[in-house]
Scaffold this motif. Sequence first.
Motif, PDB file in Angstrom:
ATOM      1  N   UNK A  54     -42.246 -14.870  65.925  1.00 41.51           N
ATOM      2  CA  UNK A  54     -42.637 -14.507  64.556  1.00 41.51           C
ATOM      3  C   UNK A  54     -43.935 -15.203  64.162  1.00 41.51           C
ATOM      4  N   UNK A  55     -44.091 -16.462  64.539  1.00 41.21           N
ATOM      5  CA  UNK A  55     -45.322 -17.197  64.225  1.00 41.21           C
ATOM      6  C   UNK A  55     -46.514 -16.601  64.962  1.00 41.21           C
ATOM      7  N   UNK A  56     -46.310 -16.184  66.221  1.00 43.46           N
ATOM      8  CA  UNK A  56     -47.403 -15.569  66.979  1.00 43.46           C
ATOM      9  C   UNK A  56     -47.808 -14.237  66.342  1.00 43.46           C
ATOM     10  N   UNK A  57     -46.831 -13.471  65.884  1.00 39.90           N
ATOM     11  CA  UNK A  57     -47.125 -12.207  65.207  1.00 39.90           C
ATOM     12  C   UNK A  57     -47.923 -12.456  63.929  1.00 39.90           C
ATOM     13  N   UNK A  58     -47.537 -13.476  63.180  1.00 41.89           N
ATOM     14  CA  UNK A  58     -48.262 -13.820  61.954  1.00 41.89           C
ATOM     15  C   UNK A  58     -49.691 -14.254  62.278  1.00 41.89           C
TER      16      UNK A  58
END
Length: 70
Positions: A54-58
């Motif tokens: 999720x952090x990488x997507x953000x």
Amino acid sequence: MDESARLAALEHLVIALIKENSLRAGFPPGSVFKAAAGSIMGSNGPGGPKEKSAAMEALENIQLTAGFKI
């Protein structure tokens, strides 16, 4: 203050700082995103695989918002 408004302001502040520093120092902005991705995926990054994903997507969304190539 609304949390989403605060997050949006922080994202735009980070983008402005990256752009300004890249102009002044002449380094490619992509290197900042690569360092951030390494940090997210490393041991200091958020929780488990779901949180890291999720952090990488953000991070990718911020990079797209900034107009930098992925």
